[in-house]
Design a protein around this motif. Sequence first.
Motif, PDB file in Angstrom:
ATOM      1  N   HIS A 105       0.861  -1.278  -0.046  1.00 24.29           N
ATOM      2  CA  HIS A 105      -0.083   0.069   0.164  1.00 24.29           C
ATOM      3  C   HIS A 105       1.013   1.389   0.167  1.00 24.29           C
ATOM      4  N   SER A 106       2.152   1.070   0.631  1.00 20.09           N
ATOM      5  CA  SER A 106       2.786   2.336   0.607  1.00 20.09           C
ATOM      6  C   SER A 106       3.514   2.790  -0.703  1.00 20.09           C
ATOM      7  N   VAL A 107       3.889   1.668  -1.529  1.00 17.54           N
ATOM      8  CA  VAL A 107       4.464   1.879  -3.062  1.00 17.54           C
ATOM      9  C   VAL A 107       3.323   2.276  -3.879  1.00 17.54           C
ATOM     10  N   ARG A 108       2.005   1.715  -3.645  1.00 17.30           N
ATOM     11  CA  ARG A 108       1.026   2.425  -4.610  1.00 17.30           C
ATOM     12  C   ARG A 108       0.841   3.856  -4.298  1.00 17.30           C
ATOM     13  N   GLY A 109       0.995   4.148  -3.007  1.00 17.58           N
ATOM     14  CA  GLY A 109       0.444   5.406  -2.516  1.00 17.58           C
ATOM     15  C   GLY A 109       1.612   6.116  -2.970  1.00 17.58           C
ATOM     16  N   ALA A 110       2.899   5.913  -3.082  1.00 27.39           N
ATOM     17  CA  ALA A 110       3.860   6.940  -3.505  1.00 27.39           C
ATOM     18  C   ALA A 110       3.846   7.078  -5.093  1.00 27.39           C
ATOM     19  N   MET A 111       3.340   5.998  -5.653  1.00 27.23           N
ATOM     20  CA  MET A 111       3.114   6.309  -7.178  1.00 27.23           C
ATOM     21  C   MET A 111       1.968   7.229  -7.390  1.00 27.23           C
ATOM     22  N   ALA A 112       0.910   7.136  -6.739  1.00 27.45           N
ATOM     23  CA  ALA A 112      -0.304   8.013  -6.914  1.00 27.45           C
ATOM     24  C   ALA A 112      -0.079   9.259  -6.480  1.00 27.45           C
ATOM     25  N   GLY A 113       0.977   9.580  -5.508  1.00 27.54           N
ATOM     26  CA  GLY A 113       1.136  10.813  -5.027  1.00 27.54           C
ATOM     27  C   GLY A 113       2.311  11.437  -5.178  1.00 27.54           C
ATOM     28  N   ALA A 114       3.253  11.303  -4.424  1.00 31.13           N
ATOM     29  CA  ALA A 114       4.872  11.788  -4.518  1.00 31.13           C
ATOM     30  C   ALA A 114       5.294  11.673  -6.055  1.00 31.13           C
ATOM     31  N   LEU A 115       5.124  10.730  -6.613  1.00 28.51           N
ATOM     32  CA  LEU A 115       5.746  10.374  -8.050  1.00 28.51           C
ATOM     33  C   LEU A 115       5.190  11.018  -9.350  1.00 28.51           C
ATOM     34  N   LYS A 116       4.022  11.374  -8.946  1.00 24.34           N
ATOM     35  CA  LYS A 116       2.982  11.962  -9.937  1.00 24.34           C
ATOM     36  C   LYS A 116       3.430  13.499  -9.690  1.00 24.34           C
ATOM     37  N   LYS A 117       3.479  13.967  -8.273  1.00 26.08           N
ATOM     38  CA  LYS A 117       4.117  15.316  -8.175  1.00 26.08           C
ATOM     39  C   LYS A 117       5.365  15.752  -8.912  1.00 26.08           C
ATOM     40  N   ARG A 118       6.267  14.600  -8.944  1.00 27.34           N
ATOM     41  CA  ARG A 118       7.456  14.627  -9.596  1.00 27.34           C
ATOM     42  C   ARG A 118       7.274  14.905 -10.968  1.00 27.34           C
ATOM     43  N   GLY A 119       6.168  14.775 -11.660  1.00 29.92           N
ATOM     44  CA  GLY A 119       5.898  14.900 -13.056  1.00 29.92           C
ATOM     45  C   GLY A 119       5.912  13.813 -13.945  1.00 29.92           C
ATOM     46  N   LEU A 120       5.921  12.558 -13.313  1.00 26.34           N
ATOM     47  CA  LEU A 120       5.799  11.443 -14.012  1.00 26.34           C
ATOM     48  C   LEU A 120       4.334  10.801 -14.211  1.00 26.34           C
ATOM     49  N   SER A 121       4.195  10.404 -15.232  1.00 26.76           N
ATOM     50  CA  SER A 121       2.896   9.697 -15.834  1.00 26.76           C
ATOM     51  C   SER A 121       3.185   8.218 -15.766  1.00 26.76           C
ATOM     52  N   ILE A 122       2.368   7.687 -15.032  1.00 24.31           N
ATOM     53  CA  ILE A 122       2.348   6.318 -14.701  1.00 24.31           C
ATOM     54  C   ILE A 122       1.477   5.585 -15.339  1.00 24.31           C
ATOM     55  N   THR A 123       1.815   4.465 -15.903  1.00 29.61           N
ATOM     56  CA  THR A 123       0.880   3.465 -16.713  1.00 29.61           C
ATOM     57  C   THR A 123       1.171   1.887 -16.008  1.00 29.61           C
ATOM     58  N   SER A 124       0.256   1.082 -16.461  1.00 30.58           N
ATOM     59  CA  SER A 124       0.607  -0.289 -16.164  1.00 30.58           C
ATOM     60  C   SER A 124      -0.047  -1.175 -17.221  1.00 30.58           C
ATOM     61  N   GLU A 125       0.565  -2.284 -17.284  1.00 32.41           N
ATOM     62  CA  GLU A 125       0.332  -3.361 -18.186  1.00 32.41           C
ATOM     63  C   GLU A 125       0.432  -4.786 -17.579  1.00 32.41           C
ATOM     64  N   LYS A 126      -0.605  -5.537 -17.896  1.00 31.78           N
ATOM     65  CA  LYS A 126      -0.540  -7.028 -17.545  1.00 31.78           C
ATOM     66  C   LYS A 126       0.000  -7.792 -18.594  1.00 31.78           C
ATOM     67  N   VAL A 127       1.244  -8.290 -18.259  1.00 32.45           N
ATOM     68  CA  VAL A 127       1.670  -9.317 -19.593  1.00 32.45           C
ATOM     69  C   VAL A 127       1.970 -10.625 -18.864  1.00 32.45           C
ATOM     70  N   ASP A 128       1.590 -11.801 -19.389  1.00 33.00           N
ATOM     71  CA  ASP A 128       1.717 -13.214 -18.980  1.00 33.00           C
ATOM     72  C   ASP A 128       1.038 -13.161 -17.300  1.00 33.00           C
ATOM     73  N   GLY A 129       0.259 -12.375 -17.093  1.00 30.93           N
ATOM     74  CA  GLY A 129      -0.402 -12.357 -15.701  1.00 30.93           C
ATOM     75  C   GLY A 129       0.369 -11.801 -14.355  1.00 30.93           C
ATOM     76  N   VAL A 130       1.251 -10.841 -15.116  1.00 33.61           N
ATOM     77  CA  VAL A 130       1.747 -10.080 -14.181  1.00 33.61           C
ATOM     78  C   VAL A 130       2.000  -8.710 -14.718  1.00 33.61           C
ATOM     79  N   ARG A 131       1.678  -7.802 -13.514  1.00 34.25           N
ATOM     80  CA  ARG A 131       1.409  -6.368 -13.683  1.00 34.25           C
ATOM     81  C   ARG A 131       2.747  -5.722 -13.693  1.00 34.25           C
ATOM     82  N   ARG A 132       2.918  -4.963 -14.512  1.00 34.71           N
ATOM     83  CA  ARG A 132       4.231  -3.989 -14.465  1.00 34.71           C
ATOM     84  C   ARG A 132       3.799  -2.651 -14.872  1.00 34.71           C
TER      85      ARG A 132
END
Length: 75
Positions: free
Chosen positions: A41-68
């Motif tokens: 939950h801390s990793v997800r929160g950092a992606m949703a908050g602090a990293l977006k504030k750094r100007g990053l656009s975060i995307t995800s994709e599920k390949v072979d059952g693994v989300r990257r």
Amino acid sequence: MTDTTKASAGPSKLDRLEKLLTRKNGATIAEMMKATDWQQHSVRGAMAGALKKRGLSITSEKVDGVRRYRAEKKA
């Protein structure tokens, strides 16, 4: 804490997350948890908050059952 102490501490955990996410293949939640010693939950929160504030656009994709997750600097 002095500036010299902070400088010698190495990259912050957010810096490590950013580095993982900007790799060609991105990173899984498990890889990010291992690199930061954070819970899921801390990793997800950092992606949703602090990293977006750094100007990053975060995307995800599920390949072979693994989300990257990947990040790019916003234009």
